[in-house]
Design a protein around this motif. Structure first.
Motif, PDB file in Angstrom:
ATOM      1  N   PRO A  49       5.460  90.493 102.822  1.00 55.64           N
ATOM      2  CA  PRO A  49       5.716  89.232 103.515  1.00 55.64           C
ATOM      3  C   PRO A  49       6.411  89.478 104.858  1.00 55.64           C
ATOM      4  O   PRO A  49       7.364  90.249 104.943  1.00 55.64           O
ATOM      5  CB  PRO A  49       6.627  88.477 102.546  1.00 55.64           C
ATOM      6  CG  PRO A  49       6.275  89.026 101.201  1.00 55.64           C
ATOM      7  CD  PRO A  49       5.958  90.477 101.441  1.00 55.64           C
ATOM      8  N   TRP A  98      -9.468  83.843 101.722  1.00 55.58           N
ATOM      9  CA  TRP A  98      -8.979  84.506 102.928  1.00 55.58           C
ATOM     10  C   TRP A  98     -10.055  85.405 103.530  1.00 55.58           C
ATOM     11  O   TRP A  98     -10.144  85.551 104.744  1.00 55.58           O
ATOM     12  CB  TRP A  98      -7.697  85.291 102.651  1.00 55.58           C
ATOM     13  CG  TRP A  98      -6.547  84.356 102.436  1.00 55.58           C
ATOM     14  CD1 TRP A  98      -5.874  84.126 101.278  1.00 55.58           C
ATOM     15  CD2 TRP A  98      -5.985  83.485 103.406  1.00 55.58           C
ATOM     16  NE1 TRP A  98      -4.921  83.166 101.473  1.00 55.58           N
ATOM     17  CE2 TRP A  98      -4.957  82.752 102.781  1.00 55.58           C
ATOM     18  CE3 TRP A  98      -6.232  83.239 104.757  1.00 55.58           C
ATOM     19  CZ2 TRP A  98      -4.187  81.806 103.445  1.00 55.58           C
ATOM     20  CZ3 TRP A  98      -5.458  82.294 105.422  1.00 55.58           C
ATOM     21  CH2 TRP A  98      -4.454  81.599 104.763  1.00 55.58           C
ATOM     22  N   ARG A 117       1.068  88.615 107.378  1.00 54.93           N
ATOM     23  CA  ARG A 117       1.191  87.999 106.059  1.00 54.93           C
ATOM     24  C   ARG A 117       2.468  87.191 106.007  1.00 54.93           C
ATOM     25  O   ARG A 117       3.527  87.626 106.467  1.00 54.93           O
ATOM     26  CB  ARG A 117       1.235  89.086 104.981  1.00 54.93           C
ATOM     27  CG  ARG A 117       1.461  88.507 103.597  1.00 54.93           C
ATOM     28  CD  ARG A 117       1.576  89.569 102.546  1.00 54.93           C
ATOM     29  NE  ARG A 117       1.990  88.948 101.291  1.00 54.93           N
ATOM     30  CZ  ARG A 117       2.006  89.561 100.143  1.00 54.93           C
ATOM     31  NH1 ARG A 117       1.633  90.816 100.051  1.00 54.93           N
ATOM     32  NH2 ARG A 117       2.402  88.927  99.066  1.00 54.93           N
ATOM     33  N   ARG A 118       2.369  86.014 105.395  1.00 58.46           N
ATOM     34  CA  ARG A 118       3.526  85.157 105.136  1.00 58.46           C
ATOM     35  C   ARG A 118       3.536  84.811 103.654  1.00 58.46           C
ATOM     36  O   ARG A 118       2.479  84.611 103.064  1.00 58.46           O
ATOM     37  CB  ARG A 118       3.449  83.874 105.962  1.00 58.46           C
ATOM     38  CG  ARG A 118       3.621  84.089 107.455  1.00 58.46           C
ATOM     39  CD  ARG A 118       3.605  82.777 108.234  1.00 58.46           C
ATOM     40  NE  ARG A 118       2.432  81.960 107.982  1.00 58.46           N
ATOM     41  CZ  ARG A 118       1.266  82.083 108.615  1.00 58.46           C
ATOM     42  NH1 ARG A 118       1.102  83.005 109.527  1.00 58.46           N
ATOM     43  NH2 ARG A 118       0.253  81.295 108.327  1.00 58.46           N
ATOM     44  N   GLY A 119       4.720  84.731 103.083  1.00 60.58           N
ATOM     45  CA  GLY A 119       4.853  84.322 101.690  1.00 60.58           C
ATOM     46  C   GLY A 119       4.521  85.443 100.720  1.00 60.58           C
ATOM     47  O   GLY A 119       4.222  86.568 101.108  1.00 60.58           O
ATOM     48  N   SER A 120       4.585  85.094  99.430  1.00 55.60           N
ATOM     49  CA  SER A 120       4.279  86.064  98.388  1.00 55.60           C
ATOM     50  C   SER A 120       3.665  85.347  97.192  1.00 55.60           C
ATOM     51  O   SER A 120       3.738  84.124  97.084  1.00 55.60           O
ATOM     52  CB  SER A 120       5.536  86.818  97.964  1.00 55.60           C
ATOM     53  OG  SER A 120       6.476  85.919  97.420  1.00 55.60           O
ATOM     54  N   LEU A 122       1.342  83.442  94.798  1.00 51.26           N
ATOM     55  CA  LEU A 122       0.338  82.411  95.054  1.00 51.26           C
ATOM     56  C   LEU A 122       0.585  81.670  96.365  1.00 51.26           C
ATOM     57  O   LEU A 122      -0.277  80.936  96.835  1.00 51.26           O
ATOM     58  CB  LEU A 122       0.285  81.415  93.889  1.00 51.26           C
ATOM     59  CG  LEU A 122      -0.174  82.007  92.548  1.00 51.26           C
ATOM     60  CD1 LEU A 122      -0.085  80.960  91.439  1.00 51.26           C
ATOM     61  CD2 LEU A 122      -1.581  82.572  92.646  1.00 51.26           C
ATOM     62  N   ASP A 123       1.757  81.851  96.968  1.00 55.51           N
ATOM     63  CA  ASP A 123       2.079  81.201  98.241  1.00 55.51           C
ATOM     64  C   ASP A 123       1.806  82.106  99.446  1.00 55.51           C
ATOM     65  O   ASP A 123       2.308  81.864 100.531  1.00 55.51           O
ATOM     66  CB  ASP A 123       3.552  80.776  98.260  1.00 55.51           C
ATOM     67  CG  ASP A 123       3.845  79.670  97.261  1.00 55.51           C
ATOM     68  OD1 ASP A 123       2.950  78.831  97.028  1.00 55.51           O
ATOM     69  OD2 ASP A 123       4.952  79.653  96.706  1.00 55.51           O
ATOM     70  N   THR A 124       1.003  83.140  99.252  1.00 57.67           N
ATOM     71  CA  THR A 124       0.685  84.063 100.339  1.00 57.67           C
ATOM     72  C   THR A 124      -0.333  83.439 101.279  1.00 57.67           C
ATOM     73  O   THR A 124      -1.302  82.813 100.852  1.00 57.67           O
ATOM     74  CB  THR A 124       0.104  85.379  99.786  1.00 57.67           C
ATOM     75  OG1 THR A 124       1.081  85.972  98.928  1.00 57.67           O
ATOM     76  CG2 THR A 124      -0.245  86.349 100.896  1.00 57.67           C
ATOM     77  N   SER A 125      -0.090  83.613 102.579  1.00 58.17           N
ATOM     78  CA  SER A 125      -1.082  83.205 103.575  1.00 58.17           C
ATOM     79  C   SER A 125      -1.180  84.302 104.626  1.00 58.17           C
ATOM     80  O   SER A 125      -0.254  85.090 104.798  1.00 58.17           O
ATOM     81  CB  SER A 125      -0.714  81.866 104.219  1.00 58.17           C
ATOM     82  OG  SER A 125       0.493  81.983 104.934  1.00 58.17           O
TER      83      SER A 125
END
Length: 131
Positions: A49, A98, A117-120, A122-125
């Motif tokens: 992240p 993605w 990458r942002r988040g980790s 299931l909230d990864t984007s």
């Protein structure tokens, strides 16, 4: 009773050895170096992240794979990439949603892409920017 006393004696000795206030304890390995070495040996690229990498994608080496997350089977896409900063070839895996976003850039002819990458979990984007 003697065995019990012996166990307490040994336990207290171990505590003295690992006690953080004990100045004579053995030097701890640099955890960051261990993590970097493990990542360097892995054939997979795993962005953390907040991490950003410029990757060169080999459009002839993309494949659809099956994977399991939390007991649920689904599809993912594996890309063979070269990290532009260190020259290492790795496999970069993305979920189908993605991968569809990234594939738009690859179809347009962009093979060098800045990936963040942002988040980790299931909230990864991800953010994909051609370079």
């Amino acid at each position: 009773r003697k065995a019990y006393s012996s166990i307490l004696f040994h336990t207290s000795n171990v505590n003295n050895i690992t006690n953080p206030n004990n100045n004579s304890k053995p030097k701890q390995p640099d955890i960051r170096k261990i993590e970097q070495a493990a990542q360097a040996q892995s054939k997979f690229l795993k962005l953390q992240p907040g991490q950003i990498a410029v990757l060169r994608f080999d459009v002839n080496r993309i494949r659809l794979v099956d994977r399991e997350i939390n007991g649920k089977k689904n599809k993912a896409v594996e890309y063979v990439v070269v990290n532009v900063n260190d020259g290492q070839e790795k496999i970069f895996t993305l979920s189908l949603s993605w991968a569809l976003n990234l594939n738009e850039l690859l179809k347009a002819g962009y093979t060098n892409v800045k990936v963040s990458r942002r988040g980790s979990g299931l909230d990864t984007s991800y953010n994909f920017v051609p370079v």
